[in-house]
Design a protein around this motif. Structure first.
Motif, PDB file in Angstrom:
ATOM      1  N   ARG A 121       0.937  -1.302   0.068  1.00  0.00           N
ATOM      2  CA  ARG A 121      -0.035   0.084  -0.023  1.00  0.00           C
ATOM      3  C   ARG A 121       0.817   1.398  -0.046  1.00  0.00           C
ATOM      4  O   ARG A 121       0.441   2.420  -0.467  1.00  0.00           O
ATOM      5  N   ILE A 122       1.973   1.007   0.467  1.00  0.00           N
ATOM      6  CA  ILE A 122       3.092   2.181   0.542  1.00  0.00           C
ATOM      7  C   ILE A 122       4.191   1.926  -0.236  1.00  0.00           C
ATOM      8  O   ILE A 122       4.839   0.669  -0.320  1.00  0.00           O
ATOM      9  N   ASP A 123       4.586   2.878  -1.020  1.00  0.00           N
ATOM     10  CA  ASP A 123       5.811   2.352  -1.916  1.00  0.00           C
ATOM     11  C   ASP A 123       7.082   2.766  -1.295  1.00  0.00           C
ATOM     12  O   ASP A 123       8.083   1.899  -1.249  1.00  0.00           O
ATOM     13  N   ILE A 124       7.423   3.590  -0.526  1.00  0.00           N
ATOM     14  CA  ILE A 124       8.616   4.112  -0.025  1.00  0.00           C
ATOM     15  C   ILE A 124       8.109   4.568   1.443  1.00  0.00           C
ATOM     16  O   ILE A 124       7.287   5.560   1.589  1.00  0.00           O
ATOM     17  N   GLY A 125       8.734   4.232   2.550  1.00  0.00           N
ATOM     18  CA  GLY A 125       8.658   4.612   3.858  1.00  0.00           C
ATOM     19  C   GLY A 125       9.893   5.203   4.477  1.00  0.00           C
ATOM     20  O   GLY A 125      10.861   4.790   4.341  1.00  0.00           O
ATOM     21  N   VAL A 126       9.391   6.500   5.105  1.00  0.00           N
ATOM     22  CA  VAL A 126      10.705   7.297   5.865  1.00  0.00           C
ATOM     23  C   VAL A 126      10.218   7.190   7.263  1.00  0.00           C
ATOM     24  O   VAL A 126       9.233   7.634   7.901  1.00  0.00           O
ATOM     25  N   MET A 127      11.296   6.776   8.126  1.00  0.00           N
ATOM     26  CA  MET A 127      10.849   6.535   9.849  1.00  0.00           C
ATOM     27  C   MET A 127      12.234   6.419  10.562  1.00  0.00           C
ATOM     28  O   MET A 127      13.182   6.281  10.040  1.00  0.00           O
ATOM     29  N   TYR A 128      11.923   6.309  11.639  1.00  0.00           N
ATOM     30  CA  TYR A 128      13.045   6.287  12.704  1.00  0.00           C
ATOM     31  C   TYR A 128      13.567   4.893  12.863  1.00  0.00           C
ATOM     32  O   TYR A 128      14.698   4.686  13.135  1.00  0.00           O
ATOM     33  N   THR A 129      12.675   4.002  13.304  1.00  0.00           N
ATOM     34  CA  THR A 129      12.985   2.739  13.877  1.00  0.00           C
ATOM     35  C   THR A 129      12.324   1.456  13.023  1.00  0.00           C
ATOM     36  O   THR A 129      11.360   1.074  13.287  1.00  0.00           O
ATOM     37  N   PRO A 130      12.839   1.389  11.497  1.00  0.00           N
ATOM     38  CA  PRO A 130      12.182   0.257  10.823  1.00  0.00           C
ATOM     39  C   PRO A 130      12.554  -1.137  11.347  1.00  0.00           C
ATOM     40  O   PRO A 130      13.623  -1.042  12.163  1.00  0.00           O
ATOM     41  N   GLN A 131      11.911  -2.038  10.991  1.00  0.00           N
ATOM     42  CA  GLN A 131      12.426  -3.439  11.216  1.00  0.00           C
ATOM     43  C   GLN A 131      12.793  -3.978   9.966  1.00  0.00           C
ATOM     44  O   GLN A 131      12.251  -3.931   8.946  1.00  0.00           O
ATOM     45  N   SER A 132      13.793  -4.941  10.202  1.00  0.00           N
ATOM     46  CA  SER A 132      14.450  -5.653   8.893  1.00  0.00           C
ATOM     47  C   SER A 132      13.449  -6.818   8.433  1.00  0.00           C
ATOM     48  O   SER A 132      13.120  -7.410   9.389  1.00  0.00           O
ATOM     49  N   ARG A 133      12.766  -6.529   7.280  1.00  0.00           N
ATOM     50  CA  ARG A 133      12.068  -7.649   6.847  1.00  0.00           C
ATOM     51  C   ARG A 133      12.263  -7.885   5.488  1.00  0.00           C
ATOM     52  O   ARG A 133      12.987  -7.374   4.827  1.00  0.00           O
ATOM     53  N   PRO A 134      12.205  -9.609   5.180  1.00  0.00           N
ATOM     54  CA  PRO A 134      12.445  -9.784   3.839  1.00  0.00           C
ATOM     55  C   PRO A 134      11.938  -9.105   2.806  1.00  0.00           C
ATOM     56  O   PRO A 134      10.714  -9.013   2.831  1.00  0.00           O
ATOM     57  N   GLY A 135      12.572  -8.730   1.761  1.00  0.00           N
ATOM     58  CA  GLY A 135      11.919  -8.161   0.631  1.00  0.00           C
ATOM     59  C   GLY A 135      12.034  -6.754   0.687  1.00  0.00           C
ATOM     60  O   GLY A 135      11.616  -5.907  -0.032  1.00  0.00           O
ATOM     61  N   LEU A 136      12.503  -6.268   1.925  1.00  0.00           N
ATOM     62  CA  LEU A 136      12.721  -4.638   2.031  1.00  0.00           C
ATOM     63  C   LEU A 136      14.060  -4.252   2.255  1.00  0.00           C
ATOM     64  O   LEU A 136      14.940  -5.055   2.818  1.00  0.00           O
ATOM     65  N   LYS A 137      14.519  -3.134   1.662  1.00  0.00           N
ATOM     66  CA  LYS A 137      15.926  -2.536   1.938  1.00  0.00           C
ATOM     67  C   LYS A 137      15.605  -1.240   2.669  1.00  0.00           C
ATOM     68  O   LYS A 137      14.714  -0.470   2.453  1.00  0.00           O
ATOM     69  N   LEU A 138      16.494  -1.231   3.788  1.00  0.00           N
ATOM     70  CA  LEU A 138      16.841  -0.195   4.678  1.00  0.00           C
ATOM     71  C   LEU A 138      17.840   0.825   4.384  1.00  0.00           C
ATOM     72  O   LEU A 138      19.189   0.061   4.289  1.00  0.00           O
ATOM     73  N   GLU A 139      17.933   2.016   4.218  1.00  0.00           N
ATOM     74  CA  GLU A 139      18.998   2.915   4.063  1.00  0.00           C
ATOM     75  C   GLU A 139      18.864   4.249   4.942  1.00  0.00           C
ATOM     76  O   GLU A 139      17.988   4.515   5.014  1.00  0.00           O
TER      77      GLU A 139
END
Length: 304
Positions: A139-157
């Protein structure tokens, strides 16, 4: 396959347990368990291993996650395509914390519109659990946040480090929470460091999970609290707020999260502009730092 089953499966993954998933979906834990059992019966395999720490995906579960995300994302993409405003070629949904929309994402938004005027942008705000769920479901293409969780299929930068400073409406305030102090919930890491720096703090009379809400209360009613330095800077310059000397500071990273299989062309320009804005702000912050440094620094608050 019922997309509700796929959504429930993805919610369990994003929340980490059946109990948390039930809370997020506003259903009973037994309903979540039933949906997962139905899904496992349809697929003929076990998707989760349940233990005291929560749930862990089996190898079959990890394989199905990609298909479940694709299924839900396909439905959402169909909605996006159908709902694309006339005159635009595509839609990009950006979700972010309210505090990150202030200045940073608003600057990004204008630059993105200038770079890709044919793309319709939908801007949303939310807390980390909502944003992560939206990313996993598509539902969301790109998320910007402070404390994301590492999940398969997602990349964090990591984009930049937020500097949290204690400010007060009183010109002179002691370097610890005083009456009127508002505690803003910046996440579990901030909570741990805050407790370590203020072991005798008995607890606030007001807690806010959104920094903007806490800041507005302090400005309207007086008091103090920890807020991002970039957001309170105008209030400091206007002398509506004052830095609390010798109070510890906290460093909190801000991240961007996005699916690995996202549109490279569209996501690429959006991410490039975000990093460009972040780097420009970091440089401006470094140029100001020697002149405005106040207080003593505490250990960083690390985002997950």
């Amino acid at each position: 396959m019922d997309t509700e089953l796929a959504r429930t499966f993805l919610t369990v993954i994003s929340s980490g347990s059946f109990i948390s998933a039930a809370d997020r979906l506003h259903v009973s834990q037994s309903t979540v368990s039933t949906r997962i059992h139905v899904l496992e019966d349809q697929l003929g395999c076990v998707l989760f291993v349940r233990n005291k720490a929560g749930t862990t995906l089996t190898s079959a579960g990890r394989q199905f996650q990609r298909h479940a995300a694709t299924l839900v994302r396909t439905i959402e993409q169909a909605r996006h395509d159908i709902g694309i405003p006339e005159g635009f070629s595509g839609t990009l949904v950006i979700g972010g914390r309210i505090g990150l929309w202030e200045e940073f994402l608003l600057e990004w938004l204008q630059l993105m519109r200038e770079a890709r005027p044919e793309i319709s942008v939908r801007a949303e705000s939310g807390l980390e659990p909502e944003l992560m769920q939206g990313l996993i479901e598509g539902r969301i293409d790109i998320g910007v946040m402070y404390t994301p969780q590492s999940r398969p299929g997602l990349k964090l930068e990591q984009l930049f480090e937020e500097r949290l400073v204690m400010v007060s409406t009183a010109a002179r305030s002691k370097p610890e929470p005083q009456p009127g102090y508002v505690y803003v919930d910046w996440g579990p890491e901030f909570y741990a460091r805050h407790n370590a720096c203020f072991p005798n703090f008995g607890g606030p009379s007001l807690t806010a999970n959104v920094g903007w809400l806490g800041l507005q209360h302090v400005l309207a009613n007086g008091g103090s609290g920890y807020f991002p330095e970039r957001i309170v800077r105008p209030h400091l310059e206007a002398r509506q707020l004052h830095p609390v000397g010798n109070a510890p500071e906290f460093s909190m990273p801000a991240y961007v999260a996005y699916p690995l299989d996202g549109d490279r062309d569209l996501f690429g320009i959006a991410l490039e502009i975000m990093h460009r804005v972040a780097n420009a702000r970091a440089k401006a912050k470094a140029d100001r730092r020697p002149r405005s440094a106040r207080g003593k620094r505490a250990s960083p608050v690390e985002g997950g």
